[in-house]
Design a protein around this motif. Structure first.
Motif, mmCIF file in Angstrom:
data_model
loop_
_atom_site.group_PDB
_atom_site.id
_atom_site.type_symbol
_atom_site.label_atom_id
_atom_site.label_comp_id
_atom_site.label_asym_id
_atom_site.label_seq_id
_atom_site.Cartn_x
_atom_site.Cartn_y
_atom_site.Cartn_z
ATOM 1 N N MET A 1 0.826 -1.197 0.000
ATOM 2 C CA MET A 1 0.000 0.000 0.000
ATOM 3 C C MET A 1 0.870 1.261 0.000
ATOM 4 S SD MET A 1 -2.961 1.338 -0.022
ATOM 5 C CE MET A 1 -3.754 2.879 0.330
ATOM 6 N N VAL A 2 1.887 1.289 0.871
ATOM 7 C CA VAL A 2 2.770 2.456 0.940
ATOM 8 C C VAL A 2 3.536 2.608 -0.364
ATOM 9 C CG1 VAL A 2 4.768 3.450 2.108
ATOM 10 C CG2 VAL A 2 2.964 2.351 3.446
ATOM 11 N N TYR A 3 3.959 1.477 -0.940
ATOM 12 C CA TYR A 3 4.691 1.534 -2.213
ATOM 13 C C TYR A 3 3.814 2.116 -3.320
ATOM 14 C CZ TYR A 3 7.180 -0.043 -6.379
ATOM 15 O OH TYR A 3 7.809 -0.092 -7.593
ATOM 16 N N ARG A 4 2.567 1.681 -3.388
ATOM 17 C CA ARG A 4 1.655 2.203 -4.404
ATOM 18 C C ARG A 4 1.378 3.686 -4.193
ATOM 19 N NH1 ARG A 4 -1.169 -2.682 -3.386
ATOM 20 N NH2 ARG A 4 -2.841 -1.551 -2.330
ATOM 21 N N LEU A 5 1.252 4.085 -2.925
ATOM 22 C CA LEU A 5 1.044 5.501 -2.635
ATOM 23 C C LEU A 5 2.249 6.326 -3.069
ATOM 24 C CD1 LEU A 5 -0.587 7.785 -1.316
ATOM 25 C CD2 LEU A 5 0.436 7.148 0.878
ATOM 26 N N THR A 6 3.450 5.797 -2.815
ATOM 27 C CA THR A 6 4.667 6.506 -3.218
ATOM 28 C C THR A 6 4.723 6.677 -4.729
ATOM 29 O OG1 THR A 6 5.870 5.614 -1.311
ATOM 30 C CG2 THR A 6 7.189 6.464 -3.125
ATOM 31 N N LEU A 7 4.388 5.619 -5.467
ATOM 32 C CA LEU A 7 4.372 5.712 -6.927
ATOM 33 C C LEU A 7 3.356 6.751 -7.407
ATOM 34 C CD1 LEU A 7 4.647 1.990 -8.112
ATOM 35 C CD2 LEU A 7 6.416 3.759 -8.145
#
Length: 207
Positions: A1-7
């Motif tokens: 989830m955090v990775y997708r938000l960062t992208l």
């Protein structure tokens, strides 16, 4: 989830930059340890700060404890990365480095250089490294020493596990908590500085 938000955030920055709208981006104040194992300083600079035009942005870096008796047991030294940031004449943001006064002292100073400045200013912080701490950690930055869960000086009430003081002793492989996680600092001995800077930055008080 955090990775997708960062992208998603990166894509939005690309979009705003492509349309010339980053000039309206609000001022950013960020705090990071130079040895952050979660968010690397070069990535933070490359993916955010270097993309923003000048506009009151500032990055505050907490250096490692540079007492002379600590450095021989370190596996890496972030000095070169920090110096490269300070030496960059095109750096569009202010940079503050919280570090030892000298190699014989645990007392801290803040060395600050604004964008385009030719010299550093140095200000005593009035805080010092605790003798058993060699650096900050990603999870430690927002928590005060007396935080009831993560603080290293929290009172033991018996109602919760004191994660900030978790240093159990025994045989390896018995606990579900890895030894490395018990060693990771979870509270910030310099939290008063972070709090004061954040309050001043938002206009809510502080120094």
């Amino acid at each position: 989830m955090v990775y997708r938000l960062t992208l998603h955030i990166q894509n939005r920055l690309d979009d705003l930059g492509g349309r010339g709208k980053l000039a309206a981006f609000p001022p950013v104040l960020a705090f990071s340890s130079v040895v952050d194992a979660t968010v690397s300083t070069p990535a933070l600079v490359r993916n955010l700060f270097d993309r923003l035009p000048q506009g009151g942005h500032e990055l505050v870096l907490f250096d490692i404890n540079r007492m002379a008796d600590m450095e021989p047991i370190m596996t890496s030294d972030p000095t070169a990365a920090v110096q490269a940031l300070l030496d960059n004449p095109l750096r569009p943001f202010a940079l503050s480095v919280v570090t030892n006064e000298n190699a014989r002292s645990r007392q801290l100073v803040v060395r600050r250089e604004g964008p385009g400045d030719a010299t550093l200013t140095e200000t005593p912080l009035g805080l010092a490294w605790p003798p058993d701490i060699y650096s900050l950690a990603h999870v430690a930055l927002p928590f005060a020493p007396d935080d009831p869960i993560y603080g290293g000086q929290a009172l033991r009430t018996g109602r919760s596990v004191p994660l900030g003081q978790l240093a159990l002793r025994g045989e390896r492989g018995v606990l579900q908590i890895p030894a490395a996680d018990m060693l990771r600092l979870r509270w910030n001995p310099f939290f008063p500085y972070v709090e004061a800077r954040a309050l001043a930055f938002t206009g809510l008080g502080g120094e």
